[in-house]
Structure formats: structure tokens, C-alpha cells
Design an enzyme around this catalytic site. Structure first.
Site, PDB file in Angstrom:
ATOM      1  N   CYS A  94     -94.752 -72.520  89.119  1.00  0.00           N
ATOM      2  CA  CYS A  94     -95.249 -73.163  87.895  1.00  0.00           C
ATOM      3  C   CYS A  94     -94.848 -74.656  87.874  1.00  0.00           C
ATOM      4  O   CYS A  94     -95.351 -75.435  88.675  1.00  0.00           O
ATOM      5  CB  CYS A  94     -94.765 -72.392  86.663  1.00  0.00           C
ATOM      6  SG  CYS A  94     -95.588 -72.899  85.163  1.00  0.00           S
ATOM      7  N   HIS A 182     -96.305 -66.709  87.568  1.00  0.00           N
ATOM      8  CA  HIS A 182     -94.891 -66.316  87.617  1.00  0.00           C
ATOM      9  C   HIS A 182     -94.710 -64.993  88.375  1.00  0.00           C
ATOM     10  O   HIS A 182     -94.870 -63.928  87.796  1.00  0.00           O
ATOM     11  CB  HIS A 182     -94.338 -66.198  86.192  1.00  0.00           C
ATOM     12  CG  HIS A 182     -94.188 -67.524  85.529  1.00  0.00           C
ATOM     13  ND1 HIS A 182     -93.034 -68.269  85.595  1.00  0.00           N
ATOM     14  CD2 HIS A 182     -95.077 -68.267  84.837  1.00  0.00           C
ATOM     15  CE1 HIS A 182     -93.206 -69.410  84.959  1.00  0.00           C
ATOM     16  NE2 HIS A 182     -94.440 -69.437  84.487  1.00  0.00           N
ATOM     17  N   GLU A 184     -91.995 -63.699  89.225  1.00  0.00           N
ATOM     18  CA  GLU A 184     -90.747 -63.031  88.817  1.00  0.00           C
ATOM     19  C   GLU A 184     -90.920 -62.126  87.607  1.00  0.00           C
ATOM     20  O   GLU A 184     -90.050 -61.320  87.319  1.00  0.00           O
ATOM     21  CB  GLU A 184     -89.648 -64.077  88.548  1.00  0.00           C
ATOM     22  CG  GLU A 184     -89.815 -64.896  87.273  1.00  0.00           C
ATOM     23  CD  GLU A 184     -90.812 -66.044  87.386  1.00  0.00           C
ATOM     24  OE1 GLU A 184     -91.582 -66.080  88.371  1.00  0.00           O
ATOM     25  OE2 GLU A 184     -90.847 -66.893  86.484  1.00  0.00           O
ATOM     26  N   SER A 235     -74.321 -50.552  66.869  1.00  0.00           N
ATOM     27  CA  SER A 235     -75.472 -50.671  65.974  1.00  0.00           C
ATOM     28  C   SER A 235     -76.328 -49.405  65.999  1.00  0.00           C
ATOM     29  O   SER A 235     -77.133 -49.188  65.116  1.00  0.00           O
ATOM     30  CB  SER A 235     -76.332 -51.851  66.413  1.00  0.00           C
ATOM     31  OG  SER A 235     -76.926 -51.549  67.666  1.00  0.00           O
ATOM     32  N   GLY A 236     -76.139 -48.596  67.058  1.00  0.00           N
ATOM     33  CA  GLY A 236     -77.013 -47.440  67.246  1.00  0.00           C
ATOM     34  C   GLY A 236     -78.079 -47.744  68.282  1.00  0.00           C
ATOM     35  O   GLY A 236     -78.808 -46.852  68.711  1.00  0.00           O
ATOM     36  N   GLY A 237     -78.154 -48.995  68.696  1.00  0.00           N
ATOM     37  CA  GLY A 237     -79.092 -49.382  69.743  1.00  0.00           C
ATOM     38  C   GLY A 237     -78.519 -49.060  71.115  1.00  0.00           C
ATOM     39  O   GLY A 237     -77.335 -48.723  71.244  1.00  0.00           O
ATOM     40  N   ASP A 239     -77.965 -51.006  73.766  1.00  0.00           N
ATOM     41  CA  ASP A 239     -77.029 -51.953  74.379  1.00  0.00           C
ATOM     42  C   ASP A 239     -75.592 -51.729  73.901  1.00  0.00           C
ATOM     43  O   ASP A 239     -74.667 -51.642  74.705  1.00  0.00           O
ATOM     44  CB  ASP A 239     -77.466 -53.394  74.090  1.00  0.00           C
ATOM     45  CG  ASP A 239     -78.850 -53.691  74.639  1.00  0.00           C
ATOM     46  OD1 ASP A 239     -79.305 -52.939  75.510  1.00  0.00           O
ATOM     47  OD2 ASP A 239     -79.481 -54.670  74.191  1.00  0.00           O
ATOM     48  N   SER A 240     -75.422 -51.632  72.579  1.00  0.00           N
ATOM     49  CA  SER A 240     -74.048 -51.458  72.092  1.00  0.00           C
ATOM     50  C   SER A 240     -73.520 -50.068  72.445  1.00  0.00           C
ATOM     51  O   SER A 240     -72.316 -49.893  72.647  1.00  0.00           O
ATOM     52  CB  SER A 240     -73.960 -51.718  70.587  1.00  0.00           C
ATOM     53  OG  SER A 240     -74.770 -50.817  69.875  1.00  0.00           O
TER      54      SER A 240
END
Ligand code: XMP
Length: 523
Positions: A94, A182, A184, A235-237, A239-240
Site C-alpha cells: 500500500c 493488504h 496481511e 468482564s465475562g468476555g 480475553d479477561s
């Protein structure tokens, strides 16, 4: 005076095999990640020191990233053009391709007639090492306003798209390559193949798919925390949850999970947190019921960034209040992932898109040291880790929910009435998508209260009510996204249920904008 030796050959063994020059593209880091995933080491460097770093590091290849600037603007980031004379293969992506054309004799980059953002078709015109094995017509992801209008001397255009003649250019003799799209990002169909071709066929590097080593991550946490206690914000997500489980594996019951039930999360979140931590992990979480405090702090606030900051600050204040009850705690575990870091200005030239409340500001305000076990990973890697940790699939397959939750999906002021209404609309969207078997194919699917009003006729009367938009997105890397082609019947069902079941809603519309140019959230 810097000595540039043209004798850097591919026989030299360097600890960084690829140097990625960062022109501020949010995807510069993603390029490095893709390279690392293929078992090749990569170093990200800033443009002004690129030449000296390359001479020092002696990589086998150079990748010039994309970026938001135009090469002909005063002050646009650039590189010393002697990097093209080192005999090291270069791939410009790009902005990187446009810069090659700008710097090399005979080339020219200019502003295009219109910006091109989103999906496009790559049409191959000539064979090349870079695009070997790519189908004659394939899907690519574009995000540009400028384009190469004349290739530099010795270069040939080898592929085009319907709007861009310079989709790819090559100078096989000098091993210099450029692509306008792109490779990637996940949405470019043969992106990984193109990067593999560059590394393998052009830079002569060997490829070996990498595996994440959980033992090392857990050992590192153990080493940092020792026998001290840590608090985890759960948080319940996903990631955490992953960050907390990794920490629990390292320090066991010295982990104190705290869940702030701010009323802005999806229905059922708090219950799932309690079930998982108490029953599966054997660690009872502390639950803070705080919806009223969040609503009060949002009263009168309509600016998106202000809402984020208010929520972020209250979140931290509540944490600090709670932490005071545990003076022995020294660490705070967070589920920050790599794309959070990048989006909050992980790169010098990147435009600061949004302040993600879980990244900025924390270390200054908290007395606790941060533990961020998944900071280096993207979403798809976090999912892989979650599977290995045997985290239940309802955590893994749930769509991510932003920290500020519904507050940034209610444009304008967040009131109790609008919050209840969006929760109802959200449950309709989620349950209908689950029933249609589509929920898990989407990164996000949610309603937005747009703050626009329109007329509808409900019962015998006219209602000048809220216009609700639905956003449903597919994405694997979280950096780019496409809108989902939902079946019309399903859309009809969503529209009917939302307008019938929620009195203050007058109309439902569907958002058909890719990212880029639009962000996933509306605020
Ligand atoms: P955008 O809207 O920037 O979203 O394309 C990219 C991803 O980030 C999430 N997001 C947030 N997550 N705090 C968060 O924890 C935030 O302030 C925030 N804003 C956006 C969004 O849901 C999407 O997954």
C-alpha cells in the site's frame, strides 16, 4: 557518515530475518505477526532509522508497511532510498508500494479519483514469483486514496483490480515488489500465500508454523507474582477469562477475580462469570452490582470519547475502592490483547482512532502492577489458547463485547429507558442469529440506537420513535471487517420483532459498511 555495503547477501544469518518498516499503518504490527506466525523473526522499525537498522540487523528481507499519509505531502514519512540498493528483497504494501514508486527513478504516485476501501478483485495479468499460486481472480482487501500511476524503471505491473491498474508491481531482477492491497489481512484470500512466497521464494527463508507455549506463559506469570496476590478484572468476555485462567494456573487461590456488573454488558454475563469461576475454577468471584452508579455518571454525556472516559474512570475508581479491602494485593490481571494496544496508538505514525479504556491510563492511576498475559496475541490466537485451557465453548464462541458495552451503542445520552430497550433489541438479535445458526460465524452482531427518530404507526397512533440500526460483521483478525449478507427473511424477522416488541422503536435499518472505512462500532 553511514557506510552502506551492497554486499549484504542472503548467506548472512541475522537474528531478525525480516525488517518491517512502520509507516503508521495499523496493520504494520499485523504484518510482523503474520511473518512471525510463519516461523520467521521480524523487527518493526521506524522509517527515519530504517536504513541504519537494516545495515545493523542485516535481514533477509524488508517489508514496507501501509500508512495513512500521502507520499507527496510535506512531512510524509519516508526512507533513505539506499535501502533499495542493498540487494535485500523489498516488499512494499500500500503506502510502501507508493513510496517505492515515489522514490525510484521513473515511478510516479498520485491521488486516485476516489478512495477504494474494502473488498476488491485481484486480476492477474502476468506471472511473478510473488503471486505464484494465486488464482487468476481472487478477493483482496484495499484501503487507499493514492495509487502508483507509473511503475519505476525495471518494474512491470503484474496484476490489476477494476479501479487500480497498479494492484501489484515487480522487478524480479532486483527482487523489489509492491502491492496496493493488504496481503496481511484475513480478507485477502491468498494473503498468506503471497507473504509465504515473499519469505520462501524471494527471501529464501524456511517456513515453520508456530505453536504457542502455554507453560512458558504460566511460568512467566508465576515468576512475576511469586507468592503475592493478584486481582483480576473479569468482564465475562473471552480475553479477561483467558488472562485469569492463565493466572489461576500460575498462582491458584491467590487470584481474586472481581466482576463489575455495570449493567452495560449482555444479559446473562454475570451469571456465566459466577458459574465458571465458582464451579469450574473453584475460585468464587466478587460481584459488584453497580448499574446505578454507571447510569448516574453517564447522565447528560453524549460525546463518545467522554462516555468512554467516564466509564473507564468509574471502572478504575470502583476497582480501587475494592482493592483497598485487600491491602496484600500487589497485581492487577488484565485481558488486554495486541489489537487493543495497536488501536490505542501502538505505532508512532498511526492515527489514534479511539481510547480503549482498558489500555490507556491504568498504570498511572493504580497502585498495582499490571499482569497482561495475552498482550502479545490477536483474537484468533487467544481462542486457540482458550481451547487448550479447556475453557467452555460458550466463552470461546461468544462475540466480543466492548468494555463500555451498550453505552457506545446508544448514540447520544444513555438513559435507563434506552438501556432497557437496547438490551431487549440485543437479545432479539442474538437469539435470532443463534436460531439461524449464524451467530458463531460473526465477529459482531448488535443493534445501535442511532439517536435518529422517525415516524411509525403503532396500534392506532403515530409514534415518533428511535431508529435502530443492526450491524453484523464477519472478521477473523479484528482489524478489518465485512458486513454479513444475512438472509432477507432473517432481516425481516429482526425488523418485525424489534419494532413490535420494543415500544420506543419506530424503524430498523441495516448497516452495509465495511471496516475500513467505517469502524465496527458507531461511536
Ligand atoms: P472499532 O469500532 O474500533 O472496534 O472498529 C474494533 C473492536 O474493538 C471493540 N471496541 C472496544 N473495546 N473498549 C473496548 O474494550 C472500547 O472502547 C472499544 N471500542 C471498540 C469493538 O467492539 C470491536 O471489537
Amino acid at each position: 557518515m553511514l557506510q552502506v555495503t551492497p554486499s549484504l547477501t542472503r548467506l548472512h544469518v541475522s537474528c531478525y530475518m525480516i525488517v518491517v518498516v512502520d509507516f503508521g499503518s495499523q496493520t504494520a504490527h499485523l504484518i510482523a505477526r503474520r511473518v512471525k506466525d510463519l516461523g520467521v523473526t521480524a523487527l518493526i522499525v521506524q522509517p527515519d532509522i530504517a536504513l541504519s537498522k537494516i545495515v545493523e540487523v542485516k535481514p533477509q528481507g524488508i517489508i514496507l508497511s501501509g500508512g495513512p499519509a500521502s507520499v507527496y505531502e510535506p512531512g510524509a514519512p519516508s526512507v533513505d532510498k539506499r535501502i533499495f540498493e542493498l540487494g535485500i528483497p523489498v516488499l512494499g504494501i500500500c503506502y510502501g508500494q507508493q513510496l517505492m514508486a515515489h522514490l525510484l527513478p521513473g515511478g510516479q504516485t498520485a491521488k486516485g479519483k476516489i478512495r477504494e476501501d474494502g473488498p476488491a478483485t485481484l486480476i492477474l495479468d502476468k506471472s511473478s514469483l510473488l503471486l505464484a499460486g494465486v488464482s487468476p481472480h481472487s478477493r483482496i482487501w484495499m484501503s487507499h486514496g493514492d495509487a502508483v500511476i507509473s511503475p519505476p524503471d525495471g518494474f512491470t505491473f503484474v496484476a490489476h483490480s477494476l479501479t487500480t491498474p497498479s494492484a501489484a508491481m515487480v522487478n524480479e531482477k532486483k527482487r523489489l515488489y509492491g502491492v496496493q492491497f493488504h496481503p496481511e489481512v484475513e480478507h485477502t484470500e491468498h494473503g498468506n500465500l503471497i507473504l509465504t512466497n515473499f519469505l520462501q521464494k524471494i527471501c529464501h527463508l524456511s517456513i515453520a508454523k508456530q505453536k504457542i507455549n502455554l507453560e512458558t506463559i504460566i511460568d512467566q506469570i508465576k515468576e512475576k507474582i511469586g507468592d503475592k496476590k493478584a486481582i483480576a478484572a473479569v468482564s465475562g468476555g473471552l480475553d479477561s477469562t483467558v488472562a485469569s485462567v492463565l493466572t489461576a494456573k500460575a498462582i491458584g487461590k491467590n487470584l481474586i477475580p472481581i466482576h463489575i456488573d455495570n449493567g452495560l454488558m449482555r444479559a446473562g454475563t454475570t451469571k456465566r462469570v459466577i458459574d465458571f469461576f465458582s464451579n469450574k475454577l473453584g475460585i468464587k468471584p466478587i460481584i459488584l452490582k453497580t448499574q446505578d452508579r454507571f447510569l448516574a455518571s453517564l447522565t447528560g454525556k453524549t460525546d463518545p470519547e467522554e462516555k468512554r472516559k467516564v466509564i473507564g474512570k468509574l471502572y478504575i475508581d470502583l476497582f480501587q475502592e475494592e482493592v483497598k479491602k485487600y491491602p496484600e494485593v500487589r497485581f492487577l490481571v488484565q485481558g488486554t490483547i495486541y489489537s487493543d494496544v495497536i488501536e490505542s496508538k501502538g505505532s508512532r505514525h498511526a492515527a489514534n482512532i479511539k481510547s480503549h479504556h482498558n489500555v490507556g491510563g491504568l498504570p498511572e492511576t493504580l497502585q498495582l502492577k499490571l499482569i497482561e498475559p495475552i498482550r502479545e496475541f490477536y483474537t484468533d490466537q487467544v481462542r486457540q489458547i482458550a481451547h487448550e485451557l479447556q475453557i467452555p465453548t460458550e466463552f470461546i464462541n461468544q462475540q466480543p463485547h466492548p468494555g463500555p458495552g451498550y453505552a457506545i451503542r446508544i448514540l447520544g445520552e444513555v438513559t435507563a429507558e434506552r438501556l432497557t430497550a437496547i438490551q431487549m433489541a440485543d437479545e432479539i438479535v442474538v437469539s435470532e442469529l443463534k436460531a439461524a445458526g449464524l451467530y458463531e460465524e460473526l465477529l459482531h452482531s448488535f443493534p445501535i440506537f442511532t439517536n435518529a427518530k422517525s415516524t411509525s404507526v403503532k396500534g392506532d397512533g403515530r409514534v415518533f420513535g428511535e431508529v435502530v440500526a443492526i450491524r453484523a460483521l464477519t472478521s477473523k483478525d479484528r482489524m478489518t471487517a465485512d458486513w454479513a449478507r444475512l438472509p432477507y427473511d432473517l432481516m425481516q424477522k429482526l425488523s418485525s420483532r424489534i419494532t413490535n416488541e420494543i415500544p420506543i422503536v419506530s424503524r430498523v435499518v441495516y448497516d452495509i459498511t465495511t471496516k475500513p472505512p467505517a469502524t465496527m462500532e458507531w461511536e
